[in-house]
Design an enzyme around this catalytic site. Structure first.
Site, mmCIF file in Angstrom:
data_model
loop_
_atom_site.group_PDB
_atom_site.id
_atom_site.type_symbol
_atom_site.label_atom_id
_atom_site.label_comp_id
_atom_site.label_asym_id
_atom_site.label_seq_id
_atom_site.Cartn_x
_atom_site.Cartn_y
_atom_site.Cartn_z
ATOM 1 N N ARG A 200 3.981 45.752 24.956
ATOM 2 C CA ARG A 200 5.231 44.984 24.947
ATOM 3 C C ARG A 200 6.247 45.587 23.963
ATOM 4 N NH1 ARG A 200 7.383 39.144 23.776
ATOM 5 N NH2 ARG A 200 8.581 38.917 25.684
ATOM 6 N N HIS B 243 9.930 46.702 25.111
ATOM 7 C CA HIS B 243 11.156 46.122 24.552
ATOM 8 C C HIS B 243 11.998 47.157 23.803
ATOM 9 C CE1 HIS B 243 10.442 41.516 24.878
ATOM 10 N NE2 HIS B 243 10.109 42.154 25.969
ATOM 11 N N HIS C 192 2.005 42.510 33.577
ATOM 12 C CA HIS C 192 1.573 41.158 33.203
ATOM 13 C C HIS C 192 0.117 40.880 33.560
ATOM 14 C CE1 HIS C 192 5.860 39.334 32.554
ATOM 15 N NE2 HIS C 192 5.465 40.111 31.562
ATOM 16 N N TRP D 129 -1.935 35.686 32.283
ATOM 17 C CA TRP D 129 -1.684 35.776 33.726
ATOM 18 C C TRP D 129 -2.984 36.022 34.504
ATOM 19 C CZ3 TRP D 129 1.637 37.743 30.013
ATOM 20 C CH2 TRP D 129 2.978 37.398 30.103
HETATM 21 ZN ZN1 ZEM Z 1 6.648 40.780 29.819
HETATM 22 N N1 ZEM Z 1 6.640 38.952 28.927
HETATM 23 N N2 ZEM Z 1 8.325 40.278 30.869
HETATM 24 N N3 ZEM Z 1 6.723 42.652 30.597
HETATM 25 N N4 ZEM Z 1 5.031 41.285 28.742
HETATM 26 C C1 ZEM Z 1 5.705 38.475 28.044
HETATM 27 C C2 ZEM Z 1 4.558 39.144 27.620
HETATM 28 C C3 ZEM Z 1 4.251 40.439 27.974
HETATM 29 C C4 ZEM Z 1 8.958 39.053 30.880
HETATM 30 C C5 ZEM Z 1 8.745 38.013 29.952
HETATM 31 O O1 ZEM Z 1 9.713 37.037 29.800
HETATM 32 C C6 ZEM Z 1 7.590 37.952 29.110
HETATM 33 C C7 ZEM Z 1 7.634 43.131 31.497
HETATM 34 C C8 ZEM Z 1 8.572 42.367 32.169
HETATM 35 C C9 ZEM Z 1 8.865 41.037 31.871
HETATM 36 C C10 ZEM Z 1 4.379 42.501 28.774
HETATM 37 C C11 ZEM Z 1 4.836 43.660 29.387
HETATM 38 C C12 ZEM Z 1 5.939 43.720 30.218
HETATM 39 C C13 ZEM Z 1 6.047 37.163 27.624
HETATM 40 C C14 ZEM Z 1 5.264 36.334 26.625
HETATM 41 C C15 ZEM Z 1 7.201 36.826 28.292
HETATM 42 C C16 ZEM Z 1 7.917 35.495 28.169
HETATM 43 C C17 ZEM Z 1 5.670 36.700 25.192
HETATM 44 C C18 ZEM Z 1 4.883 35.918 24.166
HETATM 45 O O2 ZEM Z 1 4.991 34.682 24.154
HETATM 46 O O3 ZEM Z 1 4.148 36.546 23.379
HETATM 47 C C19 ZEM Z 1 9.927 39.025 31.952
HETATM 48 C C20 ZEM Z 1 10.842 37.883 32.343
HETATM 49 C C21 ZEM Z 1 9.857 40.241 32.568
HETATM 50 C C22 ZEM Z 1 10.641 40.636 33.773
HETATM 51 C C23 ZEM Z 1 10.089 41.211 34.822
HETATM 52 C C24 ZEM Z 1 7.465 44.555 31.659
HETATM 53 C C25 ZEM Z 1 8.342 45.438 32.546
HETATM 54 C C26 ZEM Z 1 6.412 44.920 30.858
HETATM 55 C C27 ZEM Z 1 5.797 46.254 30.604
HETATM 56 C C28 ZEM Z 1 5.956 47.292 31.408
HETATM 57 C C29 ZEM Z 1 3.134 42.401 28.054
HETATM 58 C C30 ZEM Z 1 2.081 43.503 27.921
HETATM 59 C C31 ZEM Z 1 3.049 41.102 27.546
HETATM 60 C C32 ZEM Z 1 1.915 40.488 26.740
HETATM 61 C C33 ZEM Z 1 2.210 40.570 25.265
HETATM 62 C C34 ZEM Z 1 1.131 39.956 24.411
HETATM 63 O O4 ZEM Z 1 1.397 39.798 23.214
HETATM 64 O O5 ZEM Z 1 0.043 39.647 24.889
#
Ligand code: ZEM
Length: 292
Positions: free
Chosen positions: A47, A51, A174, A190
């Site tokens: 993540r 970001h 995810h 997820w």
């Molecule tokens: Zn995420 N993501 N993401 N994401 N994401 C979360 C967690 C993780 C969206 C999103 O709002 C959120 C992509 C795309 C998008 C990862 C990777 C990638 C979380 C939870 C949210 C709310 C955060 C928390 O509470 O800790 C949205 C709307 C997306 C639009 C499509 C893409 C692209 C990613 C990588 C290529 C990962 C690995 C996590 C888990 C993080 C963790 O701490 O476990």
């Protein structure tokens, strides 16, 4: 031609072996620090790399992983980046051990390492990012909003230069990690194996019955049968959209295709806006995974 008295400065030019050593150090720390979350810092490292990269704007050429500007308060404090300090702090001892690597190359290398160590595909890597100062921080609002649907996803990801297929392939990340109530406000993982990269995200999206979770938190879905898994409104959007859904079906049916397309789109994501030296697009490094 080593002339006596010449004052040529020593410039350390790291080789692939040097980057592999950084990879190995990150992999060792992932293995060692297994008391975090679901047993791994892997998801939060992915993540962080996402970001750092996903702020890119192709019109202005601003944002992207060059710069590591999330080190600074304005960007570190953006709501979307809540919790990513855990990932940055995890990497601090690695930076101390290998001070020659920029933070911006390190964060992306950590994303590559995490994906490979969580049994995902190999992600070819190019170094060449340099750290920039606070002035290069991007404005808030460039990353996707989980409460929104397909129009928003397209606006955000088209701005970075991605198409519909790539948006769906990226969303498969995810399979990893979870939502935290003290970060995004959402809650839960997820998939049932949040520290292993699989195409389960797509399979579950299509295969489970999803209902609104009844709680005081933000609107999210839960699976009807176990109520332990979650989907964000933005996740559900990719099966509610008739152009996105066929890609969800393809990736649910074929993990090899998912891995191939995921690797390609992650390479593109991690390189957005980086001023690499010319000719290096054919010189990406592929790292050996610990398990390989
Ligand atoms: Zn995420 N993501 N993401 N994401 N994401 C979360 C967690 C993780 C969206 C999103 O709002 C959120 C992509 C795309 C998008 C990862 C990777 C990638 C979380 C939870 C949210 C709310 C955060 C928390 O509470 O800790 C949205 C709307 C997306 C639009 C499509 C893409 C692209 C990613 C990588 C290529 C990962 C690995 C996590 C888990 C993080 C963790 O701490 O476990």
């Amino acid at each position: 031609n080593n002339l006596a008295g010449s004052t040529t400065p020593k410039v350390f030019t790291p080789t692939q072996q040097d980057y592999q050593a950084v990879y190995n150090e990150i992999a060792a720390r992932l293995e060692e620090k297994d008391d975090y979350d679901d047993g791994s810092y892997g998801p939060v490292l992915v993540r962080l790399a996402w970001h750092a990269s996903g702020t890119y704007d192709k019109e202005t050429g601003t944002g992207g992983s060059n710069g590591a500007t999330m080190r600074f308060a304005p960007e570190a404090d953006h709501g979307a980046n809540a919790g990513l300090k855990a990932a940055r702090d995890f990497l601090e001892p690695v930076k101390e051990k290998f001070p020659w690597i920029s933070y911006s190359d390190l964060w992306i290398l950590a994303g590559v390492t995490a994906i490979q160590e969580m049994l995902g595909p190999q992600i070819p890597y190019r170094p060449g990012r340099s750290d920039r100062d606070v002035a290069a921080c991007t404005p808030d609002g460039r990353l996707p909003d989980a409460s929104k649907a397909q129009d928003h996803l397209r606006a955000i990801f088209y701005r970075m230069g991605f198409n519909d297929q790539e948006i769906v392939a990226l969303s498969g990340a995810h399979a990893l990690g979870r939502c935290h109530t003290d970060r995004s406000g959402y809650d839960g993982p997820w998939t049932f194996s949040p520290t292993v990269l699989t195409n389960d995200y797509y399979k579950l999206l299509l295969g489970e019955k999803w209902q609104w979770k009844k709680w005081n938190g933000p609107k999210q879905y839960e699976d009807k049968s176990t109520k332990t898994l979650m989907m964000l409104p933005a996740d559900m959007a990719i099966i509610q959209d008739k152009k996105f859904k066929p890609w969800v079906e393809k990736y649910a049916a074929d993990n090899d295709l998912f891995f191939k397309d995921f690797a390609a789109v992650i390479v593109k994501l991690f390189e957005l806006g980086v001023p690499f030296a010319e000719g290096t697009e054919n010189q990406r490094m592929v790292f050996k995974s610990t398990s390989a």
